[in-house]
Design a protein around this motif. Structure first.
Motif, PDB file in Angstrom:
ATOM      1  N   UNK A 131      -6.836  12.996  -3.797  1.00 24.90           N
ATOM      2  CA  UNK A 131      -5.413  12.814  -3.517  1.00 24.90           C
ATOM      3  C   UNK A 131      -4.886  13.748  -2.435  1.00 24.90           C
ATOM      4  N   UNK A 132      -5.510  14.911  -2.248  1.00 26.21           N
ATOM      5  CA  UNK A 132      -4.997  15.878  -1.271  1.00 26.21           C
ATOM      6  C   UNK A 132      -5.649  15.728   0.092  1.00 26.21           C
ATOM      7  N   UNK A 133      -6.596  14.800   0.223  1.00 24.55           N
ATOM      8  CA  UNK A 133      -7.254  14.602   1.511  1.00 24.55           C
ATOM      9  C   UNK A 133      -6.391  13.738   2.417  1.00 24.55           C
ATOM     10  N   UNK A 134      -6.478  13.990   3.712  1.00 28.56           N
ATOM     11  CA  UNK A 134      -5.673  13.225   4.682  1.00 28.56           C
ATOM     12  C   UNK A 134      -6.527  12.354   5.586  1.00 28.56           C
ATOM     13  N   UNK A 135      -7.823  12.569   5.610  1.00 31.54           N
ATOM     14  CA  UNK A 135      -8.706  11.817   6.494  1.00 31.54           C
ATOM     15  C   UNK A 135      -9.442  10.726   5.723  1.00 31.54           C
ATOM     16  N   UNK A 136      -9.380   9.460   6.180  1.00 26.28           N
ATOM     17  CA  UNK A 136     -10.152   8.404   5.513  1.00 26.28           C
ATOM     18  C   UNK A 136     -11.645   8.710   5.451  1.00 26.28           C
ATOM     19  N   UNK A 151     -13.058  11.668   5.226  1.00 33.75           N
ATOM     20  CA  UNK A 151     -13.287  12.668   4.182  1.00 33.75           C
ATOM     21  C   UNK A 151     -13.190  12.027   2.798  1.00 33.75           C
ATOM     22  N   UNK A 152     -12.255  11.094   2.621  1.00 34.76           N
ATOM     23  CA  UNK A 152     -12.117  10.397   1.341  1.00 34.76           C
ATOM     24  C   UNK A 152     -13.379   9.602   1.025  1.00 34.76           C
ATOM     25  N   UNK A 153     -13.862   8.851   1.997  1.00 33.82           N
ATOM     26  CA  UNK A 153     -15.056   8.036   1.767  1.00 33.82           C
ATOM     27  C   UNK A 153     -16.270   8.906   1.458  1.00 33.82           C
ATOM     28  N   UNK A 154     -16.436   9.997   2.183  1.00 33.85           N
ATOM     29  CA  UNK A 154     -17.589  10.869   1.947  1.00 33.85           C
ATOM     30  C   UNK A 154     -17.519  11.499   0.560  1.00 33.85           C
ATOM     31  N   UNK A 155     -16.340  11.957   0.179  1.00 31.77           N
ATOM     32  CA  UNK A 155     -16.174  12.593  -1.132  1.00 31.77           C
ATOM     33  C   UNK A 155     -16.385  11.583  -2.246  1.00 31.77           C
ATOM     34  N   UNK A 186     -11.394   5.269  -2.986  1.00 26.37           N
ATOM     35  CA  UNK A 186     -10.832   5.050  -1.652  1.00 26.37           C
ATOM     36  C   UNK A 186      -9.672   4.061  -1.710  1.00 26.37           C
ATOM     37  N   UNK A 187      -9.815   3.025  -2.555  1.00 26.08           N
ATOM     38  CA  UNK A 187      -8.730   2.063  -2.690  1.00 26.08           C
ATOM     39  C   UNK A 187      -7.482   2.686  -3.282  1.00 26.08           C
ATOM     40  N   UNK A 188      -7.635   3.549  -4.274  1.00 19.71           N
ATOM     41  CA  UNK A 188      -6.486   4.229  -4.859  1.00 19.71           C
ATOM     42  C   UNK A 188      -5.818   5.163  -3.863  1.00 19.71           C
ATOM     43  N   UNK A 189      -6.622   5.859  -3.070  1.00 15.36           N
ATOM     44  CA  UNK A 189      -6.062   6.758  -2.043  1.00 15.36           C
ATOM     45  C   UNK A 189      -5.259   5.965  -1.018  1.00 15.36           C
ATOM     46  N   UNK A 190      -5.795   4.838  -0.576  1.00 13.53           N
ATOM     47  CA  UNK A 190      -5.094   4.005   0.404  1.00 13.53           C
ATOM     48  C   UNK A 190      -3.805   3.439  -0.189  1.00 13.53           C
ATOM     49  N   UNK A 235      -1.846   5.162  -8.599  1.00 11.96           N
ATOM     50  CA  UNK A 235      -2.725   4.374  -7.736  1.00 11.96           C
ATOM     51  C   UNK A 235      -4.192   4.513  -8.132  1.00 11.96           C
ATOM     52  N   UNK A 236      -4.655   5.729  -8.260  1.00 14.07           N
ATOM     53  CA  UNK A 236      -6.067   5.922  -8.605  1.00 14.07           C
ATOM     54  C   UNK A 236      -6.402   5.365  -9.990  1.00 14.07           C
ATOM     55  N   UNK A 237      -5.611   5.639 -11.046  1.00 12.77           N
ATOM     56  CA  UNK A 237      -5.927   5.052 -12.356  1.00 12.77           C
ATOM     57  C   UNK A 237      -5.923   3.528 -12.358  1.00 12.77           C
ATOM     58  N   UNK A 238      -4.915   2.906 -11.731  1.00  8.52           N
ATOM     59  CA  UNK A 238      -4.823   1.444 -11.758  1.00  8.52           C
ATOM     60  C   UNK A 238      -5.967   0.796 -10.985  1.00  8.52           C
ATOM     61  N   UNK A 239      -6.288   1.316  -9.834  1.00  7.83           N
ATOM     62  CA  UNK A 239      -7.373   0.733  -9.047  1.00  7.83           C
ATOM     63  C   UNK A 239      -8.710   0.963  -9.736  1.00  7.83           C
TER      64      UNK A 239
END
Length: 489
Positions: free
Chosen positions: A42-47, A49-53, A103-107, A120-124
């Motif tokens: 949730x605290x990441x700003x780069x797509x 970085x989100x995908x890698x994590x 990644x979907x929840x972050x987006x 977002x993250x729980x629902x996705x």
């Protein structure tokens, strides 16, 4: 947090999450690990970085959760090399599932970090669990709701199914993540309030949705412990059949005598000269013989459960395992894929979920992998007053898979409010109560006869009536609302 620290921690968190499942049953790990990854994403700003994590987390989750695929292929398929390659490919693919959810929840959170964590993250996550239950033939293994089968949250299952339990887990993880990122008193209060609200809902829904009917039945489960290498050896077929015949005759007088999945190493018609006389003896003694066997009808082969007799009654497995019971693209690939699939050739899927009548009762039947799909097991309701699952988990070796398989069978009993007879070749055979509890359990990788009584039930749980749709509709409605908000923003 730098990438060099974030990715190994995400990998470790994914690996730790699998310890929430059987046989470890560390029921706290889903809350802690999902809270940690929700907070990190949730605290990441780069797509990127989100995908890698997210993918690092998925690799840890898949690698520790489905590593047992290696045993199936290396020991009984194409050998260690094929097992290593296939397991690596499957783990890499499975890791994409939690990656897509995170990644979907972050987006969907659209830069609002609190909304991302709390909604977002729980629902996705739950929506992706449901999608993968039917996409590309479906897979429900490692749905996080299974980890709570022995906790108060399990009371949600007869109403909302395993995905309802999953939603409770990820909502709690979301408020914990919010408290981790910003440890303020009001956020700790939100976390405690959410936990209390979900606990209260589980308490309010903890009801006896079904009721026992008629007298209990006496059951004998025959666990032959036949090694896979021996099972398909033509020279061993006669000995295997004699072992089951001998065990069956020793239990004549019990209401039901159950053999596991494909206990017969030949097609049913090839063994009728021995089975029909045994069925007559069983009927004369007040018993009914129910067995797993391959059945051939013309050019088609079926993985079946048969109530032996004249005439026999059949249930044909409806949900086949790709590359285990049939090989997709075999016509295209030719001999390249011959090392996978059943030794008897590709099976054909059955079509009917109608219960089998045995000992005067209706058995809702599932074969092996089918018991991992809640809606498919519930399709036999309300007619079925007992559940029967036959399986052969010898493929999994001494791994966590037989215990995870049993855990999912327990969830099906709880969702439907029915007791389940579970007969396996090498274990874990069991009698499961209508509340999902283990009433009797056999050993693993030992020949055994498990005797017990089972209680038929009538009535239907809310989940048995509506299936996954109410919960899925709720999750999709929430996602739709977040999508609209994202568009406006």
């Amino acid at each position: 947090m730098s990438r060099l620290i974030r990715l190994p921690l995400a990998l470790a968190a994914g690996g730790l999450l699998s310890l929430g499942f059987a046989p470890f049953d560390w029921i706290w790990t889903p809350f802690v690990t999902l809270a940690a990854i929700f907070a990190a994403v949730s605290v990441l700003s780069s797509p990127r970085a989100v995908l890698a994590t997210a993918y690092a987390f998925g690799l840890g989750y898949a690698g520790s959760g489905v590593y047992w695929i290696y045993h199936s292929i290396a020991d009984y398929g194409g050998g260690p090399l094929a097992g290593g390659v296939a397991t690596g490919v499957l783990v890499a693919l499975f890791a994409l599932i939690p990656t897509l959810a995170l990644a979907g929840g972050w987006w969907l959170g659209a830069g609002d970090r609190r909304r991302t964590r709390l909604l977002a993250l729980p629902l996705v996550w739950v929506a992706i669990e449901w999608v993968r239950s039917w996409l590309a033939t479906g897979a429900t293994w490692l749905s996080v709701g299974y980890t709570q089968i022995d906790t108060p949250l399990a009371a949600l299952a007869p109403v909302a199914g395993v995905y309802g339990v999953s939603l409770a887990v990820v909502l709690i993880a979301g408020v914990l993540a919010d408290a981790i990122v910003s440890p303020r008193p009001q956020r700790a209060g939100l976390a405690l309030g959410t936990v209390a609200l979900i606990a209260a809902a589980a308490w309010a829904l903890d009801d006896e949705w079904t009721r026992p009917v008629d007298a209990p039945l006496s059951v004998s489960i025959l666990q032959g412990n036949i090694d896979q290498a021996r099972k398909w050896d033509p020279d061993e077929r006669g000995a295997i059949l004699r072992e089951y015949l001998q065990m069956s005759r020793a239990r004549l007088g019990d209401d039901l005598i159950i053999w596991p999945e494909t206990a017969l190493p030949v097609f049913y018609r090839q063994a009728r000269q021995w089975l029909d006389p045994l069925a007559r003896e069983a009927r004369a003694a007040g018993s009914e013989l129910v067995l797993g066997a391959p059945v051939a009808r013309g050019e088609r082969r079926y993985n079946a459960v048969v109530v032996a007799g004249e005439p026999p009654r059949y249930y044909f497995k409806r949900h086949l395992v790709p590359f285990g019971e049939y090989v997709p693209f075999r016509d295209i690939a030719g001999g390249i894929l011959d090392f996978v699939g059943t030794p008897l050739g590709d099976f054909t899927a059955g079509r009917s979920a109608a219960p089998l009548t045995a000992a005067g009762h209706e058995l809702g039947v599932s074969i092996c992998y089918e018991v991992t799909f809640g809606a498919e097991v519930a399709a036999a309701l309300p007619a079925a007053d007992l559940l029967l699952n036959v399986s052969n988990d010898a493929w999994f070796g001494h791994s966590s898979a037989p215990w995870q398989h049993l855990q999912m069978a327990r969830m099906r009993a709880l969702e439907t409010g029915r007791e389940m007879i579970r007969a396996t070749n090498t274990g874990v055979s069991a009698i499961i109560g209508a509340d999902g509890g283990l009433r009797r359990m056999g050993p693993l990788f030992e020949a055994a006869v498990l005797t017990a009584t089972v209680q038929p039930y009538q009535g239907t749980t809310p989940y048995g009536r509506a299936g996954d749709w109410p919960l899925v509709g709720l999750a999709l409605a929430g996602i739709g609302g977040l999508l609209l908000r994202r568009r406006r923003r």
